[in-house]
Design an enzyme around this catalytic site. Structure first.
Site, short mmCIF file in Angstrom:
data_model
loop_
_atom_site.label_atom_id
_atom_site.label_comp_id
_atom_site.label_asym_id
_atom_site.label_seq_id
_atom_site.Cartn_x
_atom_site.Cartn_y
_atom_site.Cartn_z
N THR A 32 44.89 46.12 34.84
CA THR A 32 45.61 44.99 35.40
C THR A 32 44.73 43.75 35.40
O THR A 32 43.60 43.78 35.92
CB THR A 32 46.03 45.31 36.85
OG1 THR A 32 46.81 46.50 36.87
CG2 THR A 32 46.80 44.16 37.46
N GLU A 33 45.23 42.65 34.81
CA GLU A 33 44.50 41.38 34.77
C GLU A 33 43.08 41.54 34.23
O GLU A 33 42.17 40.80 34.58
CB GLU A 33 44.46 40.75 36.17
CG GLU A 33 45.81 40.58 36.83
CD GLU A 33 46.75 39.65 36.06
OE1 GLU A 33 46.23 38.72 35.41
OE2 GLU A 33 47.97 39.86 36.09
N MET A 34 42.89 42.54 33.37
CA MET A 34 41.60 42.81 32.74
C MET A 34 40.48 43.13 33.74
O MET A 34 39.30 42.94 33.45
CB MET A 34 41.17 41.66 31.83
CG MET A 34 41.94 41.63 30.50
SD MET A 34 41.11 40.63 29.27
CE MET A 34 41.72 41.39 27.75
N TRP A 69 40.15 38.33 34.37
CA TRP A 69 40.30 37.13 33.54
C TRP A 69 40.92 35.98 34.34
O TRP A 69 41.37 34.99 33.77
CB TRP A 69 41.09 37.43 32.28
CG TRP A 69 42.56 37.78 32.44
CD1 TRP A 69 43.27 37.93 33.59
CD2 TRP A 69 43.49 37.99 31.36
NE1 TRP A 69 44.58 38.24 33.32
CE2 TRP A 69 44.75 38.28 31.94
CE3 TRP A 69 43.40 37.97 29.98
CZ2 TRP A 69 45.89 38.56 31.19
CZ3 TRP A 69 44.54 38.24 29.23
CH2 TRP A 69 45.76 38.52 29.82
#
Length: 427
Positions: free
Chosen positions: A145-147, A298
């Site tokens: 999730t979201e890197m 990120w």
């Protein structure tokens, strides 16, 4: 030879309705169906379907030389199946080309990797199984999730059978190192790490239509020229962005679709190829290990996780939510299990942030972070009551662990008996 890995992450939040304090214990439905349907159908029309159609065209016209990687959260898949089934048909068409690598992630696009390892494991497996059932492809690469990534998360992923992971090429991760190489886990040499090229990715994702940007306008020829001009030793360029970049953040009139359409021509003219993450992991060796003690992402200038965990409201909501994990996994109520997944969506906590948003906001549904917190906690209070009805708080964790062990042993025994039965039937 230089190669580009295009990766697109797609998550459509399950929007929560306005839930009042007086509704607690009275109404157990938490979702704004009208907003969800409108959001999904708008995204399908303006972004997802046009982009998928273009990607399919690029794969075919390049005779299979153009390749991409993408991930779709499980919650998004449920929304598409309900409100825009044509979206899933378009993904099936892409899967049939053999030029798309589907990446595993958490089913609910959740923060479970930081708060509940057991839940994280279950969601990754659930997502992987869903992708296999839909497209006949078992993911071998993971992107959180979201890197979000750390050494600890990498170890969990490796133990789940993944050998490749995508994450942000943040300065605190790379330091002076270039993002244009393959890296390895600090203590697990077999786990390979592809890092996002922040500058090139954000040139497309955030700066493309900014006419005050010094490099405006961005053309495919210019973009490929930048890649070609890098040092000969730099061969891997991971261009990663959200699906909504195309058609939502960067509007069609900006020329974003024409830009992408021209990419394969100018890449191949410069002898730049396209690869999927698993192909890169097979072809290249890590240049060095990287150490990530604290989770990074990120998001934001800091590239940390403070957009979801940075204030007291977020911390309280997350702690109360994940304190329910063991009890929810014990229950058999399908509505509780579905609500449990939807309430874990990372956007619920992002809406509570008091930090400046530097990302594109598609679903501005709250007046303030406090408003988002209040609404979420009203829903969570009702959900907690429902879970406690199934497994009262008088049952301590030791009893729960004993129950889980019993259930696990029973599942193993059932699996063995089913296997034996299948063997006998075959005879």
């Amino acid at each position: 030879m230089k190669t580009i890995c295009f990766y697109f992450q797609l998550h459509v939040p399950m929007m929560l309705r306005r839930y009042r304090f007086l509704e607690i214990d009275q109404d157990h439905y938490y979702y704004d169906d009208f907003a969800n349907e409108a959001n999904v159908q708008r995204l399908a029309k303006t972004s997802i379907l046009p982009l998928n159609l273009l990607l399919l065209e690029l794969i075919r016209t390049s005779r299979g030389k153009f390749k991409i990687a993408l991930s779709i959260s499980g919650v998004s898949i449920e929304l598409f199946e309900q409100f825009a089934p044509e979206v899933m048909e378009s993904f099936s068409e892409l899967a049939k080309t053999g030029n798309v690598e589907f990446i595993a992630e958490t089913y609910a696009h959740s923060l479970s990797s930081m708060f509940d390892p057991d839940e994280f494991t279950q969601q990754v497996q659930q997502h992987s199984n869903t992708i296999f059932e839909l497209f006949g492809i078992r993911p071998t690469t993971f992107c959180n999730t979201e890197m979000i990534y750390s050494d600890e998360i990498g170890e969990m992923i490796y133990n789940l059978g993944f050998k490749t992971i995508l994450t942000e090429g943040a300065k605190q991760l790379l330091g002076w190192k270039s993002p244009n190489f393959l890296y390895g886990h600090a203590v697990i040499p077999d786990l390979k790490i592809l890092v996002r090229n922040m500058r090139l990715s954000d040139d497309i994702g955030f700066r493309f239509s900014n006419n005050s940007w010094s490099d405006f306008p961005l053309t495919a020829e210019k973009f490929m020229g930048w890649i070609k001009s890098t040092d000969a030793s730099e061969q891997i360029f991971n261009i990663c962005m959200g699906y909504q970049t195309f058609g939502e953040r960067q509007k069609p009139e900006s020329g974003i679709f024409e830009f992408l359409k021209a990419i394969p021509f100018h890449a191949l003219a410069n002898r730049i190829t396209f690869s999927t993450p698993s192909e890169i992991a097979q072809k290249f060796n890590p240049i060095s290990p990287i150490t990530v003690i604290y989770p990074h992402s990120w998001s934001g200038e800091e590239k940390d996780v403070s957009h979801w965990t940075g204030n007291i409201m977020q911390t309280e909501a997350l702690q109360k939510l994940y304190a329910l994990g063991e009890r929810v996994r014990l229950c058999s109520d399908r509505s509780i299990k579905r609500d449990w997944l939807c309430l874990q969506g990372s956007e619920n906590f992002h809406f509570m942030t008091t930090k400046p948003w530097n990302s594109f906001v598609i679903w501005p549904q709250y007046e303030s972070p406090y408003d988002a917190f209040t609404n979420y906690m009203n829903i969570l209070s009702d959900f907690i009551h429902r879970v406690k009805e199934e497994y009262p708080s008088s049952i301590d964790n030791e009893e729960l662990n004993a129950l889980l062990t019993t259930i696990y042993n029973q599942e193993i025994k059932i699996a063995k008996l089913e296997s034996q039965l299948g063997y006998n039937n075959n005879e």
